[in-house]
Design an enzyme around this catalytic site. Structure first.
Site, short mmCIF file in Angstrom:
data_model
loop_
_atom_site.label_atom_id
_atom_site.label_comp_id
_atom_site.label_asym_id
_atom_site.label_seq_id
_atom_site.Cartn_x
_atom_site.Cartn_y
_atom_site.Cartn_z
N ASP A 198 0.86 -1.18 0.00
CA ASP A 198 0.00 0.00 0.00
C ASP A 198 0.91 1.24 0.00
OD1 ASP A 198 -2.14 1.71 -0.04
OD2 ASP A 198 -3.17 0.82 1.65
C1 BGC Z 1 -5.03 3.30 0.12
C2 BGC Z 1 -5.17 2.24 -0.95
C3 BGC Z 1 -5.06 2.85 -2.31
C4 BGC Z 1 -3.74 3.59 -2.40
C5 BGC Z 1 -3.48 4.21 -3.76
C6 BGC Z 1 -3.83 4.18 -0.09
O1 BGC Z 1 -3.84 5.28 0.75
O2 BGC Z 1 -4.98 2.68 1.38
O3 BGC Z 1 -6.38 1.54 -0.78
O4 BGC Z 1 -5.17 1.87 -3.29
O5 BGC Z 1 -3.73 4.62 -1.44
O6 BGC Z 1 -4.30 5.27 -4.02
#
Ligand code: BGC
Length: 753
Positions: free
Chosen positions: A287
């Protein structure tokens, strides 16, 4: 410029074929061996820098065009997120394919969570449809729109089970139940990826967040999670396993610390479970920044150690933070990371790119974006929104309203809030494409019959200056439609709440409106299950809609004026207040379960001066022992009567299967859908077992006065659980119910020998 583009007309045919295609028109994927040999050949050509480049993903938002182009030419990044648009993507892919040394296409990622431009209900709302087929098609449409912008990888589905409505990201998942969430996980992956991965509309799906993120303590986002292995395996991992079985190409490791080990450095979940047990051969991305965040967790001293722990655990690609770029080379030189680990990671990434056919066709067809927001797409968004609304209360003769009604008051902060109805995690949907309830109701009745006074400007508004106009509008109307709820910004990532009531002074306005004596219909549009007990009391009818997306307005008007009966059912237990959290229907029993007789309501307790018993049972003095509404609950404009549960046998062995039949009668005057649910209880186990578990559901359509027979197959394998040591199907007595929700149903018993 020689783009390998397919002809526009062909593209449209492709898209509709893929929306309609059943497994019978499935075309063969490239042979696994062909892909493996291409992966190996390419890998053998790569320098270490190029390998590390493939393992790195950034959002190049802060870079100049020249800088971005250079990084692509030099092979610094295998993937970008948040860059899109036909011209931009085609130009970048052209550099990758023609000017970079190895001509490896970029993989372009973006969060397309519940629609790209055509926005569907938030995923929790989609789960309330209990209709995986319509949701699969919704995701097919999202992929068609997203791929037309060059997006070939979406960070969806989000399939984190949660028991906590305070957690803002409850909006993004499928609720509390592992069986229901698994059914949607499969549907979402199949919808996103399509029938054939090389189809121009196919997008790689990403099962996230692996794993346990939804168990954040106190519902505070990013918080620590402690999850026992039985709960992990029997509940939390289930939808992820379903995604793997549906062929999901990628997984995302999470932000959370699971039992003391952050999930982006967790060898148990990423290597043992995902790779060894499930044999996953796709790619794992971290993530956003979750690798470097292991320093804040106190699990790594610095970025170098974070890179070491992430690669060792099995994170193939690092999103946003740059510990791999900075430290992998040194870690290899020092002998702390083995080359084979790097090679495995790169192979996992390249395999995804080959499977998507990106090497053959990395470009976007400029014609494809023309179908954005097509009438068919919007119509489907309306269908999904309609099926996602749940009728929680309906005093006789309140809903539906007659389209011939002479006047209605339309009130409330969500009545005409085009951005709010889209919900959280919407980057590319546009408020101007939303049709609000106000617009849709005017469309049905004509402007002159609609008395609109919002009363409150937005959901948190505490000013009562609009009350008088709202009450006046109510007084001159035959019925009140109050659109309550939350603004979109109150749910989603980092948007957790401690209290889950209606924000601002909405309840006070509802109370004032109730005093007018006019029929009061409340529609709640929110990102989470709210504690709406008081509102239920004050209203004559209550429709719970979540944030329903672009077409929420027309969908709600369809239900309000009876074009269709509400048919959604709750994908989560609704609690009476935050203090009742967690409350999920499949809890284990206590040694002292409460019942109606044993509960002593707090207000009924006399003032007692000496130690005395209040029954010594498991309940709250103030909330009692039942939730506000149970999981699976939802009413209709008709009444369904269940009868005649019949099991093919009263016994089965651990390899057997039971056929379970029941009849459902539509005992009212309107045709409607019902969601028939099958639950079981394993009475005694080697570890304590849940009081009920969903093991099947079917959405059926019944004409007025029609009786429909419903048949479920219950294989013994569905009774398997992890008991702390191993997966077992244990002999003994089981209860079984077929009914309309987790609290009611026809009952029978069977024995597993
Ligand atoms: C989130 C993810 C997301 C990623 C990219 C993160 O802050 O937890 O779910 O896919 O950002 O945008």
């Amino acid at each position: 410029m020689i783009y390998q583009l397919i002809k526009p007309s062909l593209f449209i045919i492709y898209l509709f074929a893929s929306l309609l295609c059943t497994s019978s028109c499935k075309q063969p994927e490239p042979k696994k061996n062909d892909i493996e040999s291409r992966v190996n050949n390419l890998l053998s050509e790569m320098t270490l820098d190029e390998k590390i480049g493939q393992m790195s993903q950034i959002d190049p938002g802060y870079m100049s065009v020249d800088q971005i182009n250079k990084t692509v030419r030099d092979g610094n990044y295998g993937s970008f997120l948040n860059v899109f648009g036909v011209a931009k993507i085609n130009a970048l892919q052209k550099i990758a394919m023609e000017e970079s040394r190895l001509k490896i296409p970029l993989l372009i990622g973006r969060d397309v969570i519940h629609g790209y431009r055509t926005i569907f209900p938030i995923p929790l709302g989609m789960a309330a449809t209990w209709n995986p087929e319509v949701v699969k098609k919704a995701f097919r449409i999202s992929s068609a729109e997203a791929s037309s912008q060059g997006i070939k990888w979406t960070f969806a589905p989000m399939i984190d089970i949660t028991w906590d409505p305070r957690w803002g990201r409850i909006a993004e998942g499928c609720g509390e139940d592992p069986y229901l969430a698994s059914a949607f996980s499969k549907a979402m992956v199949e919808g996103i990826q399509g029938e054939q991965l090389t189809d121009p509309t196919a997008v790689a799906a990403c099962a996230k967040h692996f794993v346990g993120y939804g168990f954040a303590e106190g519902g505070r986002d990013y918080n620590t999670t402690y999850i026992s292995e039985p709960v992990l395996r029997n509940v939390v991992l289930k939808p992820f396993k379903a995604a793997k079985e549906a062929g999901v190409l990628t997984f995302m490791s999470g932000f959370n610390d699971l039992n003391g080990v952050p999930t982006s450095g967790n060898e148990f979940t990423l290597r043992q479970v995902l790779r060894k047990e499930w044999k996953f051969d796709g790619m794992v991305v971290s993530d956003w920044g979750s690798v470097s965040e292991m320093i804040s967790h106190g699990y790594c001293a610095d970025e170098k150690e974070a890179a070491l722990k992430a690669i060792t655990a099995g994170v193939d690609m690092e999103m946003s933070s740059t510990t791999y770029v900075k430290h992998l080379k040194t870690l290899i030189a020092e002998g702390k990371v083995d080359q084979t680990m790097i090679d495995e990671a790169v192979k996992n990434i390249l395999r995804v790119k080959f499977k998507l056919g990106l090497f053959e066709n990395p470009y976007v067809d400029p014609e494809a974006e023309k179908q954005m927001l097509s009438p068919d797409f919007l119509d489907h968004a309306r269908t999904v929104a309609r099926q996602s609304a749940i009728l929680l209360k309906n005093d006789p003769n309140t809903l539906p309203l007659s389209a011939g009604i002479s006047s209605v008051a339309v009130i409330g902060p969500l009545a005409d809030a085009p951005r709010d109805q889209l919900g959280t995690w919407v980057f590319d949907g546009k408020a101007e494409n939303s049709v609000t309830p106000l617009t849709a109701i005017k469309e049905v009745l004509g402007d002159s019959k609609v008395n609109f006074a919002a009363g409150l400007k937005y959901s948190r508004d505490k000013s009562k200056t609009g009350f008088a106009a709202a009450i006046a509008a109510a007084k001159k109307s035959q019925a009140i439609l109050f659109f309550a709820g939350e603004e979109w910004i109150l749910s989603g990532e980092g948007q957790s709440r401690g209290e889950i009531n209606l924000p601002g002074v909405q309840e006070e306005l509802i109370e004032e409106l109730a005093k007018t004596g006019k029929p009061l219909i409340v529609v709640v549009m929110a990102g989470r299950p709210l504690a709406i007990g008081k509102v239920v009391e004050k209203s004559n009818a209550l429709l719970y809609a979540f944030h329903g997306g672009s077409m929420a307005g027309p969908a709600l008007a369809d239900l309000i004026f009876g074009k269709e009966s509400p048919s959604g059912k709750l994908p989560v237990t609704f609690v009476k207040g935050s203090g009742q959290i967690p409350f999920y229907y499949y809890h284990n029993n206590t040694g002292r379960p409460a019942n109606a007789k044993s509960w002593t309501p707090m207000d009924s307790i006399p003032v007692i001066n000496s130690q005395a018993s209040l029954g010594y049972k498991s309940f709250h003095l103030d909330y009692g022992f039942t939730p506000l509404f149970p999981f699976g609950y939802g009413l209709s404009y008709t009444t369904f009567k269940y009868s005649n549960i019949i099991l093919s046998s009263s016994e089965m062995d651990s390899k057997g299967s039971l056929t379970v039949k029941a009849s459902v009668l539509n005992d009212g005057n309107v045709d409607a859908d019902e969601i028939v649910q099958l639950y079981i209880r394993d009475r005694v186990g080697s570890i304590t077992r849940p009081v009920k578990e969903l093991k099947g559901f079917k959405r059926i359509h019944l004409k007025s006065r029609e009786t429909v027979g419903v048949t479920f197959e219950l294989p013994a394998s569905a009774l398997e659980f992890f008991n702390g040591k191993e997966n077992v199907i244990e002999p003994g007595e089981f209860d079984i119910w077929v009914g309309p929700n987790s609290d009611e149903g026809l009952h029978s018993v069977f024995i597993v020998k």
